[in-house]
Design a protein around this motif. Sequence first.
Motif, PDB file in Angstrom:
ATOM      1  N   SER A 242       0.854  -1.199   0.000  1.00 18.95           N
ATOM      2  CA  SER A 242       0.000   0.000   0.000  1.00 18.95           C
ATOM      3  C   SER A 242       0.880   1.234   0.000  1.00 18.95           C
ATOM      4  O   SER A 242       2.107   1.153   0.141  1.00 18.95           O
ATOM      5  N   SER A 243       0.234   2.397  -0.151  1.00 18.69           N
ATOM      6  CA  SER A 243       0.999   3.660  -0.130  1.00 18.69           C
ATOM      7  C   SER A 243       1.699   3.852   1.202  1.00 18.69           C
ATOM      8  O   SER A 243       2.718   4.524   1.290  1.00 18.69           O
ATOM      9  N   GLY A 244       1.135   3.189   2.235  1.00 16.18           N
ATOM     10  CA  GLY A 244       1.759   3.287   3.551  1.00 16.18           C
ATOM     11  C   GLY A 244       2.774   2.187   3.797  1.00 16.18           C
ATOM     12  O   GLY A 244       3.324   2.095   4.898  1.00 16.18           O
ATOM     13  N   GLY A 245       3.022   1.347   2.791  1.00 17.60           N
ATOM     14  CA  GLY A 245       4.034   0.300   2.924  1.00 17.60           C
ATOM     15  C   GLY A 245       3.517  -0.995   3.507  1.00 17.60           C
ATOM     16  O   GLY A 245       4.306  -1.876   3.858  1.00 17.60           O
ATOM     17  N   HIS A 246       2.170  -1.129   3.579  1.00 11.42           N
ATOM     18  CA  HIS A 246       1.602  -2.350   4.154  1.00 11.42           C
ATOM     19  C   HIS A 246       1.489  -3.442   3.084  1.00 11.42           C
ATOM     20  O   HIS A 246       1.220  -3.145   1.916  1.00 11.42           O
ATOM     21  N   ARG A 247       1.644  -4.667   3.500  1.00  9.16           N
ATOM     22  CA  ARG A 247       1.605  -5.791   2.561  1.00  9.16           C
ATOM     23  C   ARG A 247       0.200  -5.964   1.985  1.00  9.16           C
ATOM     24  O   ARG A 247      -0.793  -5.819   2.683  1.00  9.16           O
ATOM     25  N   ARG A 248       0.184  -6.373   0.724  1.00 17.27           N
ATOM     26  CA  ARG A 248      -1.073  -6.672   0.047  1.00 17.27           C
ATOM     27  C   ARG A 248      -0.937  -8.022  -0.664  1.00 17.27           C
ATOM     28  O   ARG A 248       0.132  -8.362  -1.156  1.00 17.27           O
ATOM     29  N   TYR A 249      -2.039  -8.776  -0.691  1.00 18.94           N
ATOM     30  CA  TYR A 249      -2.024 -10.122  -1.263  1.00 18.94           C
ATOM     31  C   TYR A 249      -3.193 -10.313  -2.210  1.00 18.94           C
ATOM     32  O   TYR A 249      -4.307  -9.812  -1.963  1.00 18.94           O
ATOM     33  N   GLY A 250      -2.949 -11.082  -3.260  1.00 19.36           N
ATOM     34  CA  GLY A 250      -4.014 -11.433  -4.186  1.00 19.36           C
ATOM     35  C   GLY A 250      -4.707 -12.714  -3.776  1.00 19.36           C
ATOM     36  O   GLY A 250      -4.253 -13.416  -2.855  1.00 19.36           O
ATOM     37  N   PRO A 251      -5.822 -13.081  -4.432  1.00 21.37           N
ATOM     38  CA  PRO A 251      -6.577 -14.292  -4.067  1.00 21.37           C
ATOM     39  C   PRO A 251      -5.745 -15.569  -4.148  1.00 21.37           C
ATOM     40  O   PRO A 251      -5.991 -16.517  -3.395  1.00 21.37           O
ATOM     41  N   GLU A 252      -4.750 -15.603  -5.048  1.00 23.84           N
ATOM     42  CA  GLU A 252      -3.932 -16.815  -5.160  1.00 23.84           C
ATOM     43  C   GLU A 252      -3.128 -17.083  -3.889  1.00 23.84           C
ATOM     44  O   GLU A 252      -2.717 -18.215  -3.624  1.00 23.84           O
ATOM     45  N   ALA A 253      -2.918 -16.032  -3.082  1.00 23.69           N
ATOM     46  CA  ALA A 253      -2.176 -16.203  -1.842  1.00 23.69           C
ATOM     47  C   ALA A 253      -2.927 -17.091  -0.857  1.00 23.69           C
ATOM     48  O   ALA A 253      -2.314 -17.799  -0.053  1.00 23.69           O
ATOM     49  N   LEU A 254      -4.278 -17.051  -0.941  1.00 19.80           N
ATOM     50  CA  LEU A 254      -5.068 -17.862  -0.014  1.00 19.80           C
ATOM     51  C   LEU A 254      -4.865 -19.354  -0.285  1.00 19.80           C
ATOM     52  O   LEU A 254      -4.650 -20.128   0.647  1.00 19.80           O
ATOM     53  N   ASP A 255      -4.930 -19.736  -1.560  1.00 20.99           N
ATOM     54  CA  ASP A 255      -4.698 -21.154  -1.892  1.00 20.99           C
ATOM     55  C   ASP A 255      -3.292 -21.581  -1.523  1.00 20.99           C
ATOM     56  O   ASP A 255      -3.071 -22.696  -1.031  1.00 20.99           O
ATOM     57  N   ARG A 256      -2.334 -20.698  -1.762  1.00 19.58           N
ATOM     58  CA  ARG A 256      -0.939 -21.039  -1.447  1.00 19.58           C
ATOM     59  C   ARG A 256      -0.746 -21.176   0.062  1.00 19.58           C
ATOM     60  O   ARG A 256      -0.050 -22.083   0.527  1.00 19.58           O
ATOM     61  N   LEU A 257      -1.386 -20.294   0.821  1.00 19.42           N
ATOM     62  CA  LEU A 257      -1.263 -20.345   2.268  1.00 19.42           C
ATOM     63  C   LEU A 257      -1.901 -21.620   2.822  1.00 19.42           C
ATOM     64  O   LEU A 257      -1.358 -22.257   3.740  1.00 19.42           O
ATOM     65  N   ARG A 258      -3.030 -22.016   2.264  1.00 13.30           N
ATOM     66  CA  ARG A 258      -3.673 -23.255   2.699  1.00 13.30           C
ATOM     67  C   ARG A 258      -2.799 -24.472   2.377  1.00 13.30           C
ATOM     68  O   ARG A 258      -2.706 -25.413   3.171  1.00 13.30           O
TER      69      ARG A 258
END
Length: 316
Positions: free
Chosen positions: A38-54
């Motif tokens: 984000s503009s504040g430097g916070h991490r952002r994740y796409g939907p594919e991250a959910l499958d990978r995390l599982r």
Amino acid sequence: MAAEGIWSIGELAERASVTVKTVRFYSDRGLLPEAGRSSGGHRRYGPEALDRLRLIRSLRTLDLPVPTVGRVLDQDDTLEDVIAGRLRELGSRLTALRWQEASLRLLQDCTAGERAERLRLLGAVPALPDTAALVRFWRRTLPVRLPARVAATVVDAAVPQPPEDPTPAQVLAFARLHALVSDAMADGRRLVVHPDDGDGRPSVLYEGLGEAYALAAPDLRAGRAPRAGEALDCFVSAYARSHGTRGTADTPAFRRSLKGTLAQGAHPVIGRYWQLAAELATPASGPAEPTPGAAHYWLCAALGGDIAADVTRDTP
């Protein structure tokens, strides 16, 4: 406000039912790529991250190390290979635990005087017993002139494999066997397996004896008394063909001479080795597979009986 289809670290953690700390842990180790910041430097994740995390969580429930999980995700290692390796590792750990349990029972079911000796024996054996010391013992004991191929065959037959689920008696037999060969190697003197090891052609002798032992095995399994027959003829032939540089004939005179030679016996350590190997090979139920030592002694007894019968036939 996150863009559509892009989640914050907290949103991803909530959807995956894990903590933010968990998501950050896998992200920091490169297992969970970010879609951006984000503009504040916070991490952002796409939907594919959910499958990978599982998938990461599923692999971790198998107790796979994080580096191994990373190699699976990057397809450097196949999941099939990792599973096979994990099963081998668990098998080794289970075997070690069974040996530990049997060892504890061995120490539990003995007198205080026996316990000290058993502790000493068990302390010298690796937690997961292996046969390295036994293999070294045989490779140093066998004749130097024995071809590598024949030596490997003899070692394979002579070295009993530790059972995966041992009884306390088998644990004690293995510990004693380990101590026996360790002491013999520390002594430094070469042992004699067969009384005429230094004479003739050892490859002919050992190959012939292996064949004779195999022929005698059915009689040993059936509990039959030593007797004349194909196995004994093969046994005597092995010694006759290996005798000297050209061999000799299997005659009554040779058999009498061989009986006298074999009566001298091998080194006492070899006799004790076969006794302990037989104890180690004895299962909790059912007959044990005959060792080469058991076959050898059976054939020696058969030779003695054959000569006695021959003498009886020749007596007026």
